[in-house]
Design a protein around this motif. Sequence first.
Motif, PDB file in Angstrom:
ATOM      1  N   ALA A   1       3.136 -12.726  -7.038  1.00 11.41           N
ATOM      2  CA  ALA A   1       3.767 -12.676  -8.365  1.00 11.41           C
ATOM      3  C   ALA A   1       3.034 -13.569  -9.354  1.00 11.41           C
ATOM      4  O   ALA A   1       3.117 -13.360 -10.568  1.00 11.41           O
ATOM      5  CB  ALA A   1       5.229 -13.095  -8.270  1.00 11.41           C
ATOM      6  N   ASN A   2       2.296 -14.544  -8.854  1.00 13.57           N
ATOM      7  CA  ASN A   2       1.526 -15.460  -9.694  1.00 13.57           C
ATOM      8  C   ASN A   2       0.124 -14.898  -9.901  1.00 13.57           C
ATOM      9  O   ASN A   2      -0.844 -15.337  -9.281  1.00 13.57           O
ATOM     10  CB  ASN A   2       1.466 -16.843  -9.049  1.00 13.57           C
ATOM     11  CG  ASN A   2       0.713 -17.841  -9.912  1.00 13.57           C
ATOM     12  OD1 ASN A   2       0.605 -17.677 -11.122  1.00 13.57           O
ATOM     13  ND2 ASN A   2       0.170 -18.868  -9.278  1.00 13.57           N
ATOM     14  N   ASP A   3       0.003 -13.891 -10.750  1.00 13.27           N
ATOM     15  CA  ASP A   3      -1.279 -13.292 -11.104  1.00 13.27           C
ATOM     16  C   ASP A   3      -2.038 -12.799  -9.877  1.00 13.27           C
ATOM     17  O   ASP A   3      -3.251 -12.985  -9.756  1.00 13.27           O
ATOM     18  CB  ASP A   3      -2.142 -14.277 -11.900  1.00 13.27           C
ATOM     19  CG  ASP A   3      -3.271 -13.586 -12.663  1.00 13.27           C
ATOM     20  OD1 ASP A   3      -3.147 -12.375 -12.941  1.00 13.27           O
ATOM     21  OD2 ASP A   3      -4.279 -14.258 -12.960  1.00 13.27           O
ATOM     22  N   LEU A   4      -1.305 -12.180  -8.951  1.00 11.71           N
ATOM     23  CA  LEU A   4      -1.900 -11.547  -7.771  1.00 11.71           C
ATOM     24  C   LEU A   4      -2.806 -12.520  -7.004  1.00 11.71           C
ATOM     25  O   LEU A   4      -3.957 -12.201  -6.677  1.00 11.71           O
ATOM     26  CB  LEU A   4      -2.709 -10.303  -8.184  1.00 11.71           C
ATOM     27  CG  LEU A   4      -1.968  -9.224  -8.962  1.00 11.71           C
ATOM     28  CD1 LEU A   4      -2.935  -8.092  -9.335  1.00 11.71           C
ATOM     29  CD2 LEU A   4      -0.788  -8.667  -8.174  1.00 11.71           C
ATOM     30  N   ASP A   5      -2.267 -13.686  -6.694  1.00 11.48           N
ATOM     31  CA  ASP A   5      -3.076 -14.700  -5.998  1.00 11.48           C
ATOM     32  C   ASP A   5      -3.130 -14.365  -4.509  1.00 11.48           C
ATOM     33  O   ASP A   5      -2.491 -15.004  -3.665  1.00 11.48           O
ATOM     34  CB  ASP A   5      -2.478 -16.090  -6.225  1.00 11.48           C
ATOM     35  CG  ASP A   5      -3.413 -17.202  -5.769  1.00 11.48           C
ATOM     36  OD1 ASP A   5      -4.426 -16.893  -5.105  1.00 11.48           O
ATOM     37  OD2 ASP A   5      -3.128 -18.378  -6.073  1.00 11.48           O
ATOM     38  N   ALA A   6      -3.928 -13.351  -4.180  1.00 14.13           N
ATOM     39  CA  ALA A   6      -4.051 -12.922  -2.791  1.00 14.13           C
ATOM     40  C   ALA A   6      -4.628 -14.006  -1.881  1.00 14.13           C
ATOM     41  O   ALA A   6      -4.184 -14.138  -0.738  1.00 14.13           O
ATOM     42  CB  ALA A   6      -4.886 -11.646  -2.707  1.00 14.13           C
ATOM     43  N   PRO A   7      -5.616 -14.800  -2.326  1.00 10.38           N
ATOM     44  CA  PRO A   7      -6.096 -15.866  -1.435  1.00 10.38           C
ATOM     45  C   PRO A   7      -4.992 -16.832  -1.011  1.00 10.38           C
ATOM     46  O   PRO A   7      -4.966 -17.278   0.144  1.00 10.38           O
ATOM     47  CB  PRO A   7      -7.169 -16.574  -2.273  1.00 10.38           C
ATOM     48  CG  PRO A   7      -7.688 -15.496  -3.173  1.00 10.38           C
ATOM     49  CD  PRO A   7      -6.478 -14.681  -3.530  1.00 10.38           C
ATOM     50  N   ALA A   8      -4.061 -17.138  -1.914  1.00 11.16           N
ATOM     51  CA  ALA A   8      -2.941 -18.014  -1.548  1.00 11.16           C
ATOM     52  C   ALA A   8      -2.028 -17.316  -0.552  1.00 11.16           C
ATOM     53  O   ALA A   8      -1.477 -17.952   0.360  1.00 11.16           O
ATOM     54  CB  ALA A   8      -2.163 -18.432  -2.794  1.00 11.16           C
ATOM     55  N   ALA A   9      -1.861 -16.005  -0.704  1.00 11.15           N
ATOM     56  CA  ALA A   9      -1.045 -15.248   0.250  1.00 11.15           C
ATOM     57  C   ALA A   9      -1.693 -15.265   1.633  1.00 11.15           C
ATOM     58  O   ALA A   9      -1.013 -15.447   2.654  1.00 11.15           O
ATOM     59  CB  ALA A   9      -0.864 -13.812  -0.238  1.00 11.15           C
ATOM     60  N   LEU A  10      -3.005 -15.093   1.686  1.00  7.26           N
ATOM     61  CA  LEU A  10      -3.708 -15.154   2.973  1.00  7.26           C
ATOM     62  C   LEU A  10      -3.545 -16.529   3.612  1.00  7.26           C
ATOM     63  O   LEU A  10      -3.348 -16.637   4.834  1.00  7.26           O
ATOM     64  CB  LEU A  10      -5.201 -14.865   2.784  1.00  7.26           C
ATOM     65  CG  LEU A  10      -5.630 -13.508   2.231  1.00  7.26           C
ATOM     66  CD1 LEU A  10      -7.131 -13.319   2.429  1.00  7.26           C
ATOM     67  CD2 LEU A  10      -4.879 -12.359   2.863  1.00  7.26           C
ATOM     68  N   ALA A  11      -3.638 -17.567   2.798  1.00  5.83           N
ATOM     69  CA  ALA A  11      -3.512 -18.928   3.330  1.00  5.83           C
ATOM     70  C   ALA A  11      -2.132 -19.153   3.940  1.00  5.83           C
ATOM     71  O   ALA A  11      -2.000 -19.843   4.964  1.00  5.83           O
ATOM     72  CB  ALA A  11      -3.778 -19.944   2.224  1.00  5.83           C
ATOM     73  N   ALA A  12      -1.107 -18.561   3.336  1.00  7.67           N
ATOM     74  CA  ALA A  12       0.247 -18.712   3.880  1.00  7.67           C
ATOM     75  C   ALA A  12       0.351 -18.047   5.252  1.00  7.67           C
ATOM     76  O   ALA A  12       0.942 -18.601   6.187  1.00  7.67           O
ATOM     77  CB  ALA A  12       1.261 -18.103   2.908  1.00  7.67           C
ATOM     78  N   VAL A  13      -0.228 -16.858   5.391  1.00  9.34           N
ATOM     79  CA  VAL A  13      -0.198 -16.180   6.689  1.00  9.34           C
ATOM     80  C   VAL A  13      -1.050 -16.948   7.701  1.00  9.34           C
ATOM     81  O   VAL A  13      -0.687 -17.057   8.881  1.00  9.34           O
ATOM     82  CB  VAL A  13      -0.655 -14.721   6.559  1.00  9.34           C
ATOM     83  CG1 VAL A  13      -0.567 -14.008   7.916  1.00  9.34           C
ATOM     84  CG2 VAL A  13       0.174 -13.977   5.524  1.00  9.34           C
ATOM     85  N   ASP A  14      -2.174 -17.495   7.245  1.00 12.69           N
ATOM     86  CA  ASP A  14      -3.015 -18.311   8.128  1.00 12.69           C
ATOM     87  C   ASP A  14      -2.220 -19.478   8.715  1.00 12.69           C
ATOM     88  O   ASP A  14      -2.343 -19.794   9.902  1.00 12.69           O
ATOM     89  CB  ASP A  14      -4.217 -18.864   7.356  1.00 12.69           C
ATOM     90  CG  ASP A  14      -5.311 -17.842   7.128  1.00 12.69           C
ATOM     91  OD1 ASP A  14      -5.325 -16.809   7.822  1.00 12.69           O
ATOM     92  OD2 ASP A  14      -6.162 -18.088   6.242  1.00 12.69           O
ATOM     93  N   ARG A  15      -1.422 -20.116   7.861  1.00  6.64           N
ATOM     94  CA  ARG A  15      -0.649 -21.280   8.343  1.00  6.64           C
ATOM     95  C   ARG A  15       0.367 -20.856   9.397  1.00  6.64           C
ATOM     96  O   ARG A  15       0.563 -21.555  10.402  1.00  6.64           O
ATOM     97  CB  ARG A  15       0.048 -21.976   7.158  1.00  6.64           C
ATOM     98  CG  ARG A  15      -0.919 -22.715   6.231  1.00  6.64           C
ATOM     99  CD  ARG A  15      -0.173 -23.595   5.242  1.00  6.64           C
ATOM    100  NE  ARG A  15       0.610 -22.827   4.287  1.00  6.64           N
ATOM    101  CZ  ARG A  15       0.147 -22.373   3.128  1.00  6.64           C
ATOM    102  NH1 ARG A  15      -1.127 -22.576   2.798  1.00  6.64           N
ATOM    103  NH2 ARG A  15       0.932 -21.705   2.292  1.00  6.64           N
TER     104      ARG A  15
END
Length: 409
Positions: free
Chosen positions: A364-378
């Motif tokens: 929702a924050n400007d399509l921050d896909a890298p942050a989404a990947l980092a969350a799944v990584d954690r």
Amino acid sequence: MHAWPASEVPALPGQGRDLRIHDTATDGPVTLDPGPVARIYVCGITPYDATHMGHAATYNAFDLVQRVWLDTKRQVHYVQNVTDVDDPLLERATRDGVDWADLAVQETTLFREDMTALRMLPPRHYIGAVEAIPGIVPLVERLRDLGAAYDLDGDVYFSVDADPHFGQVSNLDAAAMRVLSAERGGDPDRPGKKNPLDPMLWLAAREGEPSWDGGTLGRGRPGWHIECVAIALDHLGMTFDVQGGGSDLAFPHHEMGASHAQVLTGEFPMAKAYVHAGMVGLDGEKMSKSKGNLVFVSALRRDGVDPAAIRLALHSHHYRSDWEWTDQVLQDAVDRLGRWRAAVSRPDGPSADALVDEVREALANDLDAPAALAAVDRWAARQEAEGGTDIGAPGLVSRTVDALLGVAL
């Protein structure tokens, strides 16, 4: 023209967040609040070669837009065109000694196959320029009747001075526009034009090139910009939510299209947000057909690369950034996919409720896909290090990654 089959989008618990996204026209973030049906138009391919990673990155970005909207329980009315007659297509067909229409069908078919493999959600309307011609001709005639278009040696041009809002999409000065016009399909140096920036609306028939009945315009074929305007107005109307494409479309394509539509309807703006994806490079230059420095989705698939890994490689860079495709980018994505699949293959794991919120907030924050990947990584790292007792967690993670990132684990 038909699109490609849709993959099922899993439903997630709760509800997603409204999308905040960068608008090129205002050069800042806007929070989109569509009605029950969100409307988006994304400019499609000119089918004279296969889908490369630059294309894939653009369509990946707008696939995320759709997924964020679907997660808010909205419907999405997505429209995409195919420029299945244009100079680059005709030039490639002549070079290769093939029929231009056959080449367009062949490459459009390959594009559909690539989009299907990558699990990109298809448009509701997938429209070729050729099939749109009956709707294009009346628009050009109307622009001429309004005094916003003029004839030049049988060709018809749009007068950019007819739109008081011209320039408000790209916000470039006239000198920069002139340079880009020359680089991106315009003809600013043609004698007789009222303004060097005026774009072609209708190209009069040339010997050896395809043409169609243009009514009072004579035989010919449409210009690039009016094609998308006709399709968008027909299927979405004015002031739709997002006009999307690569950053190289902000000018002239989206600028000119907006002006055409605004003069035709008397309404402003054409779209609530103009959203542009960055360019993907290879060996220090933008990946493009004209340069020949391309990495094709279809070639990677033939080499056995999992399409899910290709999508993770695309997700690893923010959609607005310019970035380089490398073997390491792909290998990192392959490794990440392996870790995620191993993590969700276990019968239980650490709670994933917070993860769903983190991925939603990132996108929702400007399509921050890298942050989404980092969350799944954690989450995957916790699963590997500690495990857990929540038997629903692996399945929830898998559905979240599928629904919001389009990656099947």
